[in-house]
Design an enzyme around this catalytic site. Structure first.
Site, PDB file in Angstrom:
ATOM      1  N   SER A  96       0.816  -1.217   0.000  1.00 47.96           N
ATOM      2  CA  SER A  96       0.000   0.000   0.000  1.00 47.96           C
ATOM      3  C   SER A  96       0.853   1.272   0.000  1.00 47.96           C
ATOM      4  O   SER A  96       1.584   1.505  -0.943  1.00 47.96           O
ATOM      5  CB  SER A  96      -0.960  -0.042   1.198  1.00 47.96           C
ATOM      6  N   ASP A 238      -2.584   6.125  -3.201  1.00 48.99           N
ATOM      7  CA  ASP A 238      -1.495   5.417  -2.540  1.00 48.99           C
ATOM      8  C   ASP A 238      -0.974   4.345  -3.517  1.00 48.99           C
ATOM      9  O   ASP A 238      -1.433   4.259  -4.658  1.00 48.99           O
ATOM     10  CB  ASP A 238      -1.954   4.828  -1.195  1.00 48.99           C
ATOM     11  N   ASP A 240      -1.233   1.137  -4.060  1.00 47.96           N
ATOM     12  CA  ASP A 240      -2.086   0.123  -4.685  1.00 47.96           C
ATOM     13  C   ASP A 240      -3.444   0.687  -5.087  1.00 47.96           C
ATOM     14  O   ASP A 240      -4.327  -0.070  -5.518  1.00 47.96           O
ATOM     15  CB  ASP A 240      -2.250  -1.095  -3.774  1.00 47.96           C
ATOM     16  N   ASP A 242      -6.124   1.727  -3.738  1.00 44.77           N
ATOM     17  CA  ASP A 242      -7.435   1.536  -3.103  1.00 44.77           C
ATOM     18  C   ASP A 242      -7.862   2.831  -2.427  1.00 44.77           C
ATOM     19  O   ASP A 242      -9.046   3.046  -2.183  1.00 44.77           O
ATOM     20  CB  ASP A 242      -7.437   0.346  -2.125  1.00 44.77           C
TER      21      ASP A 242
HETATM   22 MG    MG Z   1      -3.690   1.033  -0.089  1.00 47.21          MG
END
Ligand code: MG
Length: 450
Positions: A96, A238, A240, A242
């Protein structure tokens, strides 16, 4: 080995506490507990291929077929798992927002949500065992299946008011942190007819192109660029993708609690009411705003899987955390950076520029305190505060929340470190500071005398 999963999967520094032996054993454990076809994806970290190969080898050795989706956002993997019934679970290789030397493994359940605590515990137990491998003729296969990223973008676009967004002729600056959104978010904006200037959009570039946490201090390039190109909005993901944070047209970073309130208002208005779900730690600004348009806020313990679960149970119209993790139930029950972009664009088109919308929000002041506290004293501190406070309205959803008419206080031990935290929020800054001082002293004197 004991407990491995933190709040966001298993993470560590590569070739120190996160290595191929761990990844392969993790693959064997996941493949044994959640047996079947497993979809694997990564973010863009240097160690992505190494860990992906080790996890996949572990999965195949216990008879699971691996479908590799490439470097795509975590929510794109989650959408693939959710929409492909033959897939038993997903594994995302990501750390992340952590710095580039970290990487990690996150497990996605068959419905596309983050694996439950029970599933994680079963995987941890299996990890500690000697896991038998299957005979030679039952070993799993490996396929690279491209296209999950494009299918994800198409699904997001289909949920949005495309005509209204296109007609507004907006300009945005997008910061992908050289991470997993490098393809999906520029594609999303193009499909919506939004002019986008992308920075840190190179998956071969140095990850993440700036210090890794998407905070105001780390996004100065984005803030400056928004002003320079006269953009309507700045967007940062961020690693990744999400999560998503925003910058207004004046180059001001918008704190996550304000983003949450603005999106909640827009969604509740569009739905003609509804329930919004957020953890106990989120600012009261969301209660004021959602209440003003006829909606209701429900609080949960901290953690996006808990928020998602409550939304599913109650039929909530929106939910999320103030760290930029936002959940849109008409798409999927997990944090989704691309849906967050789409809904924010709709919100600007319908309700005006972001700086006007944030200026209309009530102002709250937050005081945060952090104290060292041995793990075995955490419960005792909570009990002590609960029995010694004069405040009558107490909430034990997560830690101890004390609520009065002019402030609230949340006392909460860290789940991972020997630390105890106190948050106080009030419209009166002085009250917030003095209350935090008083309770900090109470906690410190209790710990030192224990
Ligand atoms: Mg993340």
């Amino acid at each position: 080995m004991g407990r491995m999963f933190g709040t966001n999967g298993v993470r560590g520094v590569i070739n120190q506490d996160m290595n191929i032996q761990l990844a392969m054993q993790m693959g064997k454990a996941v493949g044994t507990v959640l047996h079947g076809i497993v979809a694997v994806a990564t973010d863009t970290r240097m160690s992505a291929d190494m860990l992906r190969a080790a996890v996949s080898a572990g999965l195949m050795s216990v008879g699971c077929d691996v479908v590799f989706l490439g470097a795509i956002p975590t929510p794109a993997l989650q959408y693939y798992v959710k929409t492909n019934d033959a897939v038993a679970c997903g594994i995302m290789i990501t750390a992340s927002h952590n710095p580039p030397e970290f990487n990690g493994i996150k497990v996605v359940a068959a419905d596309g949500t983050e694996a439950s605590k029970e599933q994680e515990a079963a995987i941890e137990d299996k990890y500690d065992e000697i896991i038998p491998e299957v005979p030679w003729n039952m070993v799993g296969g490996y396929r690279h299946v491209p296209g999950a990223d494009d299918a994800y973008v198409d699904a997001v676009v289909s949920k949005l008011d495309r005509e209204a967004i296109r007609a507004a002729g907006l300009t945005v600056v997008l910061d992908c942190a050289n991470g997993a959104a490098f393809h999906t978010s520029p594609l999303l904006l193009r499909k919506l007819g939004v002019r986008a200037v992308t920075i840190n959009g190179n998956p071969q570039g140095e990850f993440p192109g700036h210090p890794s946490e998407p905070t105001a201090d780390n996004l100065t390039d984005l803030c400056r660029m928004v002003v320079d190109v006269h953009a309507d909005l700045g967007i940062a993901h961020d690693g990744d993708a999400d999560r998503c944070v925003f910058v207004d047209g004046n180059g001001n970073y918008i704190p996550g609690d304000k983003t949450l309130a603005i999106l909640a208002k827009g969604i509740v208005m569009a739905n003609g009411g509804g329930e919004v779900v957020t953890p106990v730690a989120t600012s009261s600004v969301i209660d004021d705003v959602v209440g003003s348009v006829g909606g209701k806020v429900v609080r949960t313990a901290v953690g996006s899987p808990v928020v998602a679960r409550k939304m599913m149970d109650d039929g909530g119209v929106f939910g999320g955390e103030e760290n930029g993790g936002l959940i849109f139930p008409d798409h999927q029950y997990c944090r989704d950076g691309a849906m967050a972009i789409g809904r924010m664009l709709e919100c600007i088109v319908r309700n005006g520029p972001l700086n006007f919308q944030t200026a209309a929000l009530p102002t709250y002041y937050t005081e945060k305190r952090k104290m060292e506290c041995p793990d075995d004293l955490k419960d005792a501190v909570l009990k002590f505060l609960e029995s010694h406070t004069t405040i009558k309205n107490k909430d034990r959803t997560d830690g101890l929340k004390l609520i009065t008419n002019d402030f609230w206080l949340l006392a909460r031990p860290s789940g991972t470190e020997p630390i105890f935290r106190i948050y106080v929020e009030s419209k009166d800054r002085d009250k917030a500071v003095k209350t935090a001082d008083r309770y900090q002293k109470m906690v410190e004197s209790f710990i030192s005398s224990a």
